[in-house]
Design a protein around this motif. Structure first.
Motif, PDB file in Angstrom:
ATOM      1  N   SER A  41       0.823  -1.210   0.000  1.00  0.00           N
ATOM      2  CA  SER A  41       0.000   0.000   0.000  1.00  0.00           C
ATOM      3  C   SER A  41       0.855   1.256   0.000  1.00  0.00           C
ATOM      4  N   ILE A  42       2.067   1.186   0.552  1.00  0.00           N
ATOM      5  CA  ILE A  42       2.953   2.349   0.554  1.00  0.00           C
ATOM      6  C   ILE A  42       3.615   2.486  -0.805  1.00  0.00           C
TER       7      ILE A  42
ATOM      8  N   SER B  38       3.238   9.686   4.687  1.00  0.00           N
ATOM      9  CA  SER B  38       2.727  10.795   5.498  1.00  0.00           C
ATOM     10  C   SER B  38       1.643  10.323   6.457  1.00  0.00           C
ATOM     11  N   ARG B  39       0.744   9.470   5.984  1.00  0.00           N
ATOM     12  CA  ARG B  39      -0.327   8.947   6.857  1.00  0.00           C
ATOM     13  C   ARG B  39       0.261   8.140   8.013  1.00  0.00           C
ATOM     14  N   ILE B  40       1.280   7.347   7.715  1.00  0.00           N
ATOM     15  CA  ILE B  40       1.914   6.551   8.770  1.00  0.00           C
ATOM     16  C   ILE B  40       2.548   7.467   9.806  1.00  0.00           C
ATOM     17  N   LYS B  41       3.302   8.468   9.358  1.00  0.00           N
ATOM     18  CA  LYS B  41       3.964   9.390  10.289  1.00  0.00           C
ATOM     19  C   LYS B  41       2.946  10.152  11.129  1.00  0.00           C
ATOM     20  N   GLU B  42       1.830  10.579  10.507  1.00  0.00           N
ATOM     21  CA  GLU B  42       0.799  11.332  11.229  1.00  0.00           C
ATOM     22  C   GLU B  42       0.061  10.470  12.231  1.00  0.00           C
ATOM     23  N   SER B  43      -0.102   9.197  11.942  1.00  0.00           N
ATOM     24  CA  SER B  43      -0.855   8.316  12.844  1.00  0.00           C
ATOM     25  C   SER B  43       0.015   7.719  13.957  1.00  0.00           C
TER      26      SER B  43
ATOM     27  N   ASP C 297       4.978   5.424  -2.030  1.00  0.00           N
ATOM     28  CA  ASP C 297       3.819   6.293  -1.970  1.00  0.00           C
ATOM     29  C   ASP C 297       4.026   7.318  -0.857  1.00  0.00           C
TER      30      ASP C 297
ATOM     31  N   GLN D  24       2.161   9.780   0.065  1.00  0.00           N
ATOM     32  CA  GLN D  24       0.958  10.006   0.862  1.00  0.00           C
ATOM     33  C   GLN D  24       0.810   8.931   1.937  1.00  0.00           C
ATOM     34  N   ALA D  25       1.117   7.697   1.603  1.00  0.00           N
ATOM     35  CA  ALA D  25       1.030   6.618   2.591  1.00  0.00           C
ATOM     36  C   ALA D  25       2.064   6.823   3.695  1.00  0.00           C
TER      37      ALA D  25
END
Length: 161
Positions: free
Chosen positions: A16-17, A33-38, A28, A30-31
């Motif tokens: 998915s990344i 970034s989502r991991i770092k933010e979560s 990816d 965006q993926a």
């Protein structure tokens, strides 16, 4: 459980990344970034010991040093990272799909290297704690994680995995 492959830029990523908007390395952004933010940046071992059900499956990140003498794990590639997070002690065994690059494969190899004693920021999904033994026979019960990304310890912005 999904094991995440190691890419030359030291991003260990799930499919998915690696799909979608690419950084030029097939990753990816965006993926990532989502991991770092979560990610939870306040994890430490005692939290896992007191209530593992609240932590298994969560993504965490912390700064530490790759252990000079890591625990022994047969048949699996690992990196053990010791550090502090959330104001307390963190010592985690991170499972990898393959060994981290420790030396160049060729003169032209530009892959970032990871060595024991190096300061890193590690990001991963927590898995249940396990018992390990070190080369001296001491036993440890440590939290574990599936490693998602490793950054140089000086990369406080998590900009270059």
């Amino acid at each position: 459980m999904i094991r995440l492959p190691l890419l030359p830029v030291l991003v260990l990523c799930a499919s998915s990344i690696c799909a979608g908007q690419s950084s030029g390395h097939g990753i990816d952004n965006q993926a990532i970034s989502r991991i770092k933010e979560s990610a939870n940046y306040d994890f430490y071992n005692e939290l896992m010991y007191r209530s593992p059900q609240d932590w298994v499956g969560k993504i965490i990140a912390f700064t530490g040093v790759i252990a000079e003498h890591p625990v022994i794990v047969r048949g699996r590639d690992i990196v053990q990272v010791n550090g502090t997070s959330g104001g307390d002690y963190a010592n985690i065994v991170a499972f990898l799909d393959q060994p981290l690059p420790e030396k160049p494969l060729t003169v032209a190899d530009r892959t970032a290297k990871v060595t024991r004693g190096q300061r890193v920021i590690i990001v991963g999904r927590l898995t249940p704690s396990e018992e390990f033994v070190n080369k001296y026979g001491s036993r440890f019960f440590l939290p574990t994680m599936d490693c998602l990304m490793i950054y140089n310890g000086e990369d406080r912005e998590l900009s270059n995995p």
